[in-house]
Design a protein around this motif. Structure first.
Motif, PDB file in Angstrom:
ATOM      1  N   GLU A   1     -24.313  26.985 -22.895  1.00 31.18           N
ATOM      2  CA  GLU A   1     -25.658  26.475 -22.626  1.00 31.18           C
ATOM      3  C   GLU A   1     -25.863  26.217 -21.133  1.00 31.18           C
ATOM      4  O   GLU A   1     -26.902  26.548 -20.563  1.00 31.18           O
ATOM      5  CB  GLU A   1     -25.886  25.205 -23.423  1.00 31.18           C
ATOM      6  CG  GLU A   1     -27.318  24.734 -23.439  1.00 31.18           C
ATOM      7  CD  GLU A   1     -27.523  23.556 -24.361  1.00 31.18           C
ATOM      8  OE1 GLU A   1     -28.516  22.836 -24.150  1.00 31.18           O
ATOM      9  OE2 GLU A   1     -26.711  23.356 -25.277  1.00 31.18           O
TER      10      GLU A   1
ATOM     11  N   ARG B   1     -26.200  30.795 -31.051  1.00 29.41           N
ATOM     12  CA  ARG B   1     -25.093  29.883 -31.365  1.00 29.41           C
ATOM     13  C   ARG B   1     -23.742  30.563 -31.176  1.00 29.41           C
ATOM     14  O   ARG B   1     -22.726  29.884 -31.119  1.00 29.41           O
ATOM     15  CB  ARG B   1     -25.224  29.380 -32.795  1.00 29.41           C
ATOM     16  CG  ARG B   1     -26.328  28.397 -32.964  1.00 29.41           C
ATOM     17  CD  ARG B   1     -26.310  27.795 -34.354  1.00 29.41           C
ATOM     18  NE  ARG B   1     -27.619  27.231 -34.614  1.00 29.41           N
ATOM     19  CZ  ARG B   1     -28.296  27.398 -35.737  1.00 29.41           C
ATOM     20  NH1 ARG B   1     -27.784  28.087 -36.733  1.00 29.41           N
ATOM     21  NH2 ARG B   1     -29.478  26.857 -35.869  1.00 29.41           N
TER      22      ARG B   1
ATOM     23  N   ALA C   1     -32.421  31.143 -32.157  1.00 28.28           N
ATOM     24  CA  ALA C   1     -31.490  30.005 -32.104  1.00 28.28           C
ATOM     25  C   ALA C   1     -30.209  30.323 -32.868  1.00 28.28           C
ATOM     26  O   ALA C   1     -29.110  29.974 -32.414  1.00 28.28           O
ATOM     27  CB  ALA C   1     -32.161  28.761 -32.673  1.00 28.28           C
ATOM     28  N   LYS C   2     -30.335  30.986 -34.005  1.00 28.89           N
ATOM     29  CA  LYS C   2     -29.155  31.359 -34.789  1.00 28.89           C
ATOM     30  C   LYS C   2     -28.284  32.350 -34.015  1.00 28.89           C
ATOM     31  O   LYS C   2     -27.062  32.231 -33.987  1.00 28.89           O
ATOM     32  CB  LYS C   2     -29.592  31.957 -36.119  1.00 28.89           C
ATOM     33  CG  LYS C   2     -28.469  32.246 -37.061  1.00 28.89           C
ATOM     34  CD  LYS C   2     -29.005  32.764 -38.384  1.00 28.89           C
ATOM     35  CE  LYS C   2     -27.862  33.101 -39.313  1.00 28.89           C
ATOM     36  NZ  LYS C   2     -28.339  33.670 -40.569  1.00 28.89           N
TER      37      LYS C   2
ATOM     38  N   GLU D   1     -21.516  26.152 -34.946  1.00 30.73           N
ATOM     39  CA  GLU D   1     -22.584  25.381 -35.594  1.00 30.73           C
ATOM     40  C   GLU D   1     -23.724  25.100 -34.627  1.00 30.73           C
ATOM     41  O   GLU D   1     -24.891  25.191 -34.991  1.00 30.73           O
ATOM     42  CB  GLU D   1     -22.027  24.064 -36.129  1.00 30.73           C
ATOM     43  CG  GLU D   1     -21.322  24.191 -37.446  1.00 30.73           C
ATOM     44  CD  GLU D   1     -20.937  22.837 -37.988  1.00 30.73           C
ATOM     45  OE1 GLU D   1     -21.734  21.882 -37.856  1.00 30.73           O
ATOM     46  OE2 GLU D   1     -19.851  22.742 -38.550  1.00 30.73           O
ATOM     47  N   VAL D   2     -23.360  24.723 -33.415  1.00 29.73           N
ATOM     48  CA  VAL D   2     -24.339  24.546 -32.335  1.00 29.73           C
ATOM     49  C   VAL D   2     -23.828  25.334 -31.136  1.00 29.73           C
ATOM     50  O   VAL D   2     -22.647  25.659 -31.048  1.00 29.73           O
ATOM     51  CB  VAL D   2     -24.538  23.059 -31.955  1.00 29.73           C
ATOM     52  CG1 VAL D   2     -25.180  22.291 -33.089  1.00 29.73           C
ATOM     53  CG2 VAL D   2     -23.247  22.427 -31.535  1.00 29.73           C
ATOM     54  N   THR D   3     -24.712  25.628 -30.210  1.00 31.01           N
ATOM     55  CA  THR D   3     -24.316  26.379 -29.022  1.00 31.01           C
ATOM     56  C   THR D   3     -23.362  25.539 -28.185  1.00 31.01           C
ATOM     57  O   THR D   3     -23.658  24.377 -27.876  1.00 31.01           O
ATOM     58  CB  THR D   3     -25.549  26.729 -28.171  1.00 31.01           C
ATOM     59  OG1 THR D   3     -26.494  27.412 -29.004  1.00 31.01           O
ATOM     60  CG2 THR D   3     -25.176  27.626 -27.012  1.00 31.01           C
TER      61      THR D   3
ATOM     62  N   GLN E   1     -36.527  25.950 -31.900  1.00 27.80           N
ATOM     63  CA  GLN E   1     -35.106  25.653 -32.031  1.00 27.80           C
ATOM     64  C   GLN E   1     -34.481  25.426 -30.664  1.00 27.80           C
ATOM     65  O   GLN E   1     -35.070  25.725 -29.630  1.00 27.80           O
ATOM     66  CB  GLN E   1     -34.407  26.802 -32.762  1.00 27.80           C
ATOM     67  CG  GLN E   1     -34.971  27.087 -34.135  1.00 27.80           C
ATOM     68  CD  GLN E   1     -34.776  25.945 -35.102  1.00 27.80           C
ATOM     69  OE1 GLN E   1     -33.778  25.270 -35.050  1.00 27.80           O
ATOM     70  NE2 GLN E   1     -35.759  25.710 -35.955  1.00 27.80           N
ATOM     71  N   GLU E   2     -33.235  24.936 -30.655  1.00 27.50           N
ATOM     72  CA  GLU E   2     -32.579  24.498 -29.423  1.00 27.50           C
ATOM     73  C   GLU E   2     -32.478  25.576 -28.339  1.00 27.50           C
ATOM     74  O   GLU E   2     -32.973  25.392 -27.242  1.00 27.50           O
ATOM     75  CB  GLU E   2     -31.205  23.935 -29.752  1.00 27.50           C
ATOM     76  CG  GLU E   2     -30.355  24.947 -30.531  1.00 27.50           C
ATOM     77  CD  GLU E   2     -29.139  24.344 -31.166  1.00 27.50           C
ATOM     78  OE1 GLU E   2     -28.050  24.809 -30.826  1.00 27.50           O
ATOM     79  OE2 GLU E   2     -29.305  23.435 -31.981  1.00 27.50           O
ATOM     80  N   MET E   3     -31.826  26.692 -28.580  1.00 33.78           N
ATOM     81  CA  MET E   3     -31.618  27.685 -27.519  1.00 33.78           C
ATOM     82  C   MET E   3     -32.797  28.635 -27.362  1.00 33.78           C
ATOM     83  O   MET E   3     -32.871  29.370 -26.392  1.00 33.78           O
ATOM     84  CB  MET E   3     -30.348  28.499 -27.788  1.00 33.78           C
ATOM     85  CG  MET E   3     -29.069  27.765 -27.437  1.00 33.78           C
ATOM     86  SD  MET E   3     -28.992  27.221 -25.730  1.00 33.78           S
ATOM     87  CE  MET E   3     -28.750  28.761 -24.894  1.00 33.78           C
TER      88      MET E   3
END
Length: 140
Positions: free
Chosen positions: A98, A87, A83-84, A91-93, A2-4
């Motif tokens: 970031e 955030r 990732a959750k 919805e997104v970080t 996931q992103e983060m």
């Protein structure tokens, strides 16, 4: 991944591998530094004591590299939860959060790089250190 969770993984790797590399470099650098100091002072060094100090530092280095491997598996298995959590309720970080996290990661990476370069350069100053030690011990 996931992103983060990528940033969390990178931070864990920077810390564990960075400190492990400093211990490894420090062990070798310390052995060389002691050898050069002893040669300039024309004295003998207990190789058993040096071996144990070096072995201890190399053991810490190996432990930290294994810890990094454990973090790798742990972060990959929990990437969605990380990732959750990262955030922060959005919805997104958010981009500023970031960027702040990326700044902290880069700061620690540069700090560890500077420390490792200082530790690696220590044997090059052995002759100067030996003359300073000789000057201090000759004083009454």
């Amino acid at each position: 991944m996931q992103e983060m969770s990528k940033q969390v993984w990178f931070f864990a790797m920077v810390l564990s591998a960075g400190v492990g590399a400093i211990c490894f470099i420090g062990s070798l650098s310390f052995l060389l530094w002691i050898h050069l100091i002893a040669r300039h002072l024309k004295s003998k060094v207990s190789m058993i004591k040096l071996f144990f100090l070096s072995f201890f530092s190399l053991s810490i280095s190996l432990f930290l590299l294994l810890l990094g491997s454990y973090f790798d598996v742990l972060i990959h298995n929990n990437a969605h939860s990380i990732a959750k959590f990262m955030r922060f309720g959005f919805e997104v970080t958010p981009f500023p959060i970031e960027m702040a996290i990326n700044f902290v990661i880069v700061f620690f990476a540069m700090l560890l790089l500077q420390v490792s370069m200082y530790v690696a350069a220590l044997p090059f100053k052995a002759k100067r250190h030996a003359t300073e030690i000789k000057a201090k011990t000759n004083r009454p």
